[in-house]
Write a protein that holds these residues in place. Structure first.
Motif, short mmCIF file in Angstrom:
data_model
loop_
_atom_site.label_atom_id
_atom_site.label_comp_id
_atom_site.label_asym_id
_atom_site.label_seq_id
_atom_site.Cartn_x
_atom_site.Cartn_y
_atom_site.Cartn_z
N ALA A 84 1.01 -1.23 0.05
CA ALA A 84 -0.08 0.17 0.06
C ALA A 84 0.98 1.18 0.01
CB ALA A 84 -1.05 0.15 1.18
N ILE A 85 1.85 1.30 0.78
CA ILE A 85 2.88 2.39 0.98
C ILE A 85 3.56 2.64 -0.56
CG2 ILE A 85 5.12 3.39 1.91
CD1 ILE A 85 4.17 1.87 4.31
N THR A 86 3.83 1.54 -1.15
CA THR A 86 4.55 1.65 -2.50
C THR A 86 3.46 2.24 -3.61
OG1 THR A 86 5.75 -0.31 -2.11
CG2 THR A 86 5.61 0.39 -4.44
N ARG A 87 2.32 1.70 -3.55
CA ARG A 87 1.52 2.38 -4.60
C ARG A 87 1.26 3.99 -4.24
NH1 ARG A 87 -2.54 0.77 -8.16
NH2 ARG A 87 -3.88 1.96 -7.20
N ALA A 88 1.11 4.22 -2.72
CA ALA A 88 0.67 5.68 -2.44
C ALA A 88 1.74 6.45 -2.69
CB ALA A 88 0.39 5.71 -0.91
N PHE A 89 3.21 5.96 -2.81
CA PHE A 89 4.22 6.67 -3.02
C PHE A 89 4.87 6.88 -4.47
CE2 PHE A 89 4.44 8.81 1.01
CZ PHE A 89 5.49 9.53 1.16
N GLN A 90 4.02 6.00 -5.29
CA GLN A 90 4.63 5.91 -6.57
C GLN A 90 4.58 7.13 -7.35
OE1 GLN A 90 5.96 3.79 -8.45
NE2 GLN A 90 5.63 4.21 -10.58
N PRO A 91 3.57 8.07 -7.13
CA PRO A 91 3.74 9.49 -7.81
C PRO A 91 4.95 10.24 -7.55
CG PRO A 91 1.30 8.77 -7.19
CD PRO A 91 2.43 7.94 -6.56
N TYR A 92 5.64 9.75 -6.42
CA TYR A 92 6.59 10.95 -6.16
C TYR A 92 8.24 10.29 -6.15
CZ TYR A 92 2.85 12.58 -3.67
OH TYR A 92 1.21 13.22 -3.23
N LEU A 93 7.99 9.07 -7.10
CA LEU A 93 9.30 8.43 -7.36
C LEU A 93 9.96 9.19 -8.49
CD1 LEU A 93 11.37 6.16 -7.39
CD2 LEU A 93 10.03 4.81 -8.39
N SER A 94 11.12 9.85 -8.31
CA SER A 94 11.67 10.87 -9.11
C SER A 94 12.88 10.29 -9.79
CB SER A 94 12.26 12.18 -8.55
OG SER A 94 13.01 12.95 -9.25
N ARG A 95 12.95 10.25 -11.34
CA ARG A 95 13.97 9.90 -11.92
C ARG A 95 15.02 11.07 -12.36
NH1 ARG A 95 16.57 6.95 -12.55
NH2 ARG A 95 16.42 5.41 -14.11
N GLY A 96 14.95 12.05 -11.82
CA GLY A 96 15.82 13.31 -11.96
C GLY A 96 16.34 13.45 -10.71
N ARG A 97 17.25 14.70 -10.74
CA ARG A 97 17.95 15.16 -9.77
C ARG A 97 16.99 15.76 -8.94
NH1 ARG A 97 23.20 15.23 -8.86
NH2 ARG A 97 24.51 14.74 -10.38
N LYS A 98 15.98 16.50 -9.40
CA LYS A 98 14.85 17.18 -8.64
C LYS A 98 13.98 16.48 -8.09
CE LYS A 98 11.03 21.00 -9.30
NZ LYS A 98 11.54 21.43 -7.83
N GLN A 99 13.63 16.68 -6.81
CA GLN A 99 12.53 15.81 -6.11
C GLN A 99 11.18 16.47 -5.93
OE1 GLN A 99 12.16 12.33 -5.21
NE2 GLN A 99 10.06 13.30 -5.02
N GLU A 100 9.87 16.16 -6.34
CA GLU A 100 8.94 16.90 -5.98
C GLU A 100 8.32 16.98 -4.60
OE1 GLU A 100 7.14 18.59 -8.25
OE2 GLU A 100 8.81 17.92 -9.79
#
Length: 389
Positions: free
Chosen positions: A309-325
């Protein structure tokens, strides 16, 4: 459940398994699972060897390739996390966790699974302030800098792990900051004086590992350290009960939970690199032994529903660049996990069955794309985009 805990592996799997088998013969017990706390070195071939951030003189194949190719077989379920000396390309391909070889499972850059109901969580890598708030910007082929930075833990994973409700065991490669103040620090310094200069008031060697006594509480935030923690309900030896008050005094509140730290060394002669501890099997939702199970029930590796559940909830915030949302605030994050908890039970459990078994989704296979296939299978299980490419 008997759990063997090992410090830095550095590719010495043959020696580690041999030591466990020797203990089993001498002490007449059976170890159920092995936990390895980093610097595992899952090197399949010479290409993997080139992605390991160590000086040239320390680059060696180690034993893992034999377990990968089938020349050797892990004699018991082995769970590992990453340290700062790893085949970084291999571990990245299994970012969410997966089988490195038959019976050897990587918890991922962060993760939580269950073994017969015991919740085992872990964080891979070491802390470096300058990369902590970055996204996962590294791309293969890794240059000299990326081989190191990819082993630096990110805030993204710490925030996810912080949402877990009380795992029974937690593994890390770094030691928790300040834990040295909860043990016999003077004795620690006498025996192992070479500490990280920012951790203890001593000039230090950041590559040296501090060795804790059995059952002791030793710690420092230096690379190469090992942490094992288990929760328990301690008794208070100072509690006094008067005979004539037994029926009139209200019972005391339940004692607080206790965290025990175990620090272990690398696998070398005359080093304390492994310890076997007993952890009661739990009656949990996933992977629990059934009623009336034998004294040594089969060891079952299961997904942890809350971690899914945590993995799905945080999937939108997994950044593949230097900048983290920007991350959600804690209340919003918990609310998102609660929603995903319901989704996971409605959509994932029917695919896995009541046991939530890992091997119902991810299976080991050899080949150039086998690790990617496991990650793709995991993403498909959770119906989320696979960003690990």
């Amino acid at each position: 459940m008997k759990v063997a805990v090992e410090g830095c592996c550095h590719g010495e799997l043959d020696a580690i398994y041999g030591h466990i088998q020797s203990l089993e013969t001498q002490k007449r017990y059976k170890v159920d699972v092995l936990l390895i706390c980093g610097d595992f070195e899952a090197i399949r071939d010479s290409h993997d060897l080139k992605t390991m951030a160590v000086p040239e003189k320390y680059r060696h194949m180690g034993d893992f390739h034999k377990y990968y190719t089938g020349q050797a077989t892990a004699p018991l379920l082995t769970l590992v996390i990453g340290g700062n000396h790893e085949a970084s390309n291999h571990l990245w391909e299994l970012y969410h966790g997966g089988w490195l070889a038959p019976n050897i499972y990587f918890l991922g850059h962060a993760g939580c699974v269950q073994v017969n109901g015991v919740r085992i969580a872990g964080a891979s890598g070491i802390f470096k302030q300058y990369d902590y708030r970055s996204g996962h910007f590294e791309r293969q082929p890794y240059d000299h800098s990326a081989m190191r930075s990819i082993c630096h833990i990110r805030e993204y994973n710490v925030r996810r792990l912080a949402l877990l409700s009380s795992p029974d065991v937690f593994l890390s490669h770094d030691w928790p900051s300040g834990i040295t103040q909860h043990g016999d620090l003077d004795d620690l310094l006498r025996r192992k004086p070479h500490h990280h200069r920012n951790a203890l008031p001593q000039p230090g060697n950041p590559d040296e590992i501090t060795l804790g006594d059995e059952g002791g509480l030793f710690d420092a935030p230096s690379s190469g350290a090992k942490v094992f923690s288990a929760s328990a309900a301690p008794q208070n030896p100072d509690e006094i009960t008067l005979d004539d008050e037994i029926e009139t005094v209200e019972p005391p509140p339940p004692p607080p939970r206790e965290t025990r730290f175990l620090a272990l060394d690398k696998c070398l002669p005359r080093r304390q690199f492994l310890e076997v501890v007993d952890i009661p099997a739990q009656q949990g939702e996933a992977g629990s032994p059934s009623e009336g199970a034998s004294q040594h029930p089969p060891v079952v590796l299961s997904y942890d529903p809350e971690w899914l559940a945590i993995t799905r909830a945080f999937q939108p915030y997994l950044s593949r660049g230097r900048k983290q949302e920007t991350y959600p605030d804690p209340d919003s994050a918990r609310a998102a996990v609660s929603r995903e908890w319901d989704w996971v039970h409605a959509h994932v459990q029917p695919k896995l069955g009541d046991g939530w078994r890992v091997d119902a989704c991810q299976r080991f296979a050899r080949g150039a794309n086998s690790a990617h296939q496991q990650t793709e299978a995991f993403a498909t299980l959770l119906e989320m985009e696979n960003l690990v490419r």
